[in-house]
Design a protein around this motif. Structure first.
Motif, short mmCIF file in Angstrom:
data_model
loop_
_atom_site.label_atom_id
_atom_site.label_comp_id
_atom_site.label_asym_id
_atom_site.label_seq_id
_atom_site.Cartn_x
_atom_site.Cartn_y
_atom_site.Cartn_z
N ALA A 56 -26.56 9.77 71.73
CA ALA A 56 -26.93 10.36 73.03
C ALA A 56 -25.67 10.72 73.78
O ALA A 56 -24.60 10.15 73.54
CB ALA A 56 -27.76 9.40 73.85
N ASP A 57 -25.82 11.64 74.71
CA ASP A 57 -24.71 11.97 75.59
C ASP A 57 -24.57 10.88 76.65
O ASP A 57 -25.50 10.10 76.88
CB ASP A 57 -24.95 13.32 76.26
N SER A 58 -23.43 10.85 77.30
CA SER A 58 -23.14 9.79 78.27
C SER A 58 -24.09 9.77 79.46
O SER A 58 -24.29 8.73 80.06
CB SER A 58 -21.70 9.90 78.75
N ASP A 59 -24.71 10.88 79.79
CA ASP A 59 -25.60 10.90 80.95
C ASP A 59 -27.07 10.66 80.60
O ASP A 59 -27.95 10.87 81.41
CB ASP A 59 -25.44 12.22 81.72
N ASN A 60 -27.34 10.17 79.41
CA ASN A 60 -28.70 9.90 78.96
C ASN A 60 -29.13 8.52 79.45
O ASN A 60 -28.51 7.51 79.10
CB ASN A 60 -28.76 10.00 77.43
N ALA A 61 -30.19 8.45 80.25
CA ALA A 61 -30.65 7.18 80.84
C ALA A 61 -31.10 6.18 79.77
O ALA A 61 -30.86 4.98 79.89
CB ALA A 61 -31.77 7.44 81.83
N ARG A 62 -31.79 6.68 78.74
CA ARG A 62 -32.24 5.76 77.68
C ARG A 62 -31.05 5.16 76.94
O ARG A 62 -31.05 3.98 76.60
CB ARG A 62 -33.17 6.48 76.70
N VAL B 277 -21.82 -4.31 64.53
CA VAL B 277 -20.94 -3.32 65.12
C VAL B 277 -21.88 -2.33 65.81
O VAL B 277 -22.89 -1.93 65.23
CB VAL B 277 -20.07 -2.61 64.05
N VAL B 278 -21.57 -1.97 67.05
CA VAL B 278 -22.40 -1.02 67.78
C VAL B 278 -21.55 0.22 68.05
O VAL B 278 -20.45 0.13 68.61
CB VAL B 278 -22.91 -1.62 69.12
N LEU B 279 -22.06 1.36 67.61
CA LEU B 279 -21.36 2.63 67.77
C LEU B 279 -22.19 3.59 68.60
O LEU B 279 -23.42 3.62 68.47
CB LEU B 279 -21.12 3.29 66.40
N LYS B 280 -21.50 4.38 69.44
CA LYS B 280 -22.19 5.42 70.19
C LYS B 280 -21.63 6.76 69.74
O LYS B 280 -20.41 6.98 69.76
CB LYS B 280 -21.97 5.25 71.69
N VAL B 281 -22.53 7.64 69.31
CA VAL B 281 -22.14 8.98 68.87
C VAL B 281 -22.59 9.98 69.94
O VAL B 281 -23.77 10.06 70.27
CB VAL B 281 -22.79 9.33 67.51
N SER B 282 -21.61 10.70 70.48
CA SER B 282 -21.86 11.77 71.45
C SER B 282 -21.21 13.02 70.89
O SER B 282 -19.99 13.04 70.72
CB SER B 282 -21.23 11.45 72.80
N GLY B 283 -22.03 14.01 70.59
CA GLY B 283 -21.48 15.21 69.95
C GLY B 283 -20.87 14.83 68.61
O GLY B 283 -21.51 14.20 67.79
#
Length: 145
Positions: free
Chosen positions: A39-45, A66-72
């Motif tokens: 999700a993008d950084s401005d995604n509430a969920r 390990v927790v990863l966040k993929v944006s774009g």
């Protein structure tokens, strides 16, 4: 709410891509379970999911997460160490939705997808899934855990 639990099949069809290891996350195979948040950084969920997960760092650590966040195309580790990962490859291999849409995947230590959700999952639900896995049960029996 859409949740797909891929763990628990009685017979694994080796030709089914759902059971193939995720190559872009191969560095974690047999060492860590990986929770990938798209999700993008401005995604509430996504923000809600991040906050829920990071509220129990000891639970994540205990389960070798390990927790990863993929944006774009970028990947940011939220918990645990990770470097040189390609967000586009991870998105393609997990067949995640388009950039900006929320999705989350749990990849087991064997490198296969165990859970796919389109809504945030609670730590209780996530940890229950992990704790029901045979590999996790074996880890719990080791004297150092």
């Amino acid at each position: 709410m859409s949740k797909t639990l891929l763990y628990g099949a009685t017979k694994i069809d080796e030709t089914n891509s759902a059971y193939a290891p995720v190559e872009s996350l191969a560095a974690f195979q047999w060492k860590n379970r990986v929770f990938v948040l798209f999700a993008d950084s401005d995604n509430a969920r996504a923000a809600r999911q991040e906050n829920q997960l990071l509220a129990d760092r000891s639970g994540l650590d205990e389960r070798d997460m390990v927790v990863l966040k993929v944006s774009g195309g970028s990947v940011r580790p939220l918990f645990g160490a990770a470097d040189a990962l390609d967000g586009k490859s991870i998105r393609r291999e997990l067949e995640a939705p388009e950039a900006g849409e929320f999705a989350a995947f749990l990849v087991g230590k064997d490198g296969t997808v165990k859970l796919k959700v389109s809504e945030p999952v609670t730590n209780g639900e996530l940890f229950a899934i992990i704790d029901s896995m045979p590999m996790r049960a074996a880890e719990s029996m080791k004297p150092d855990k």
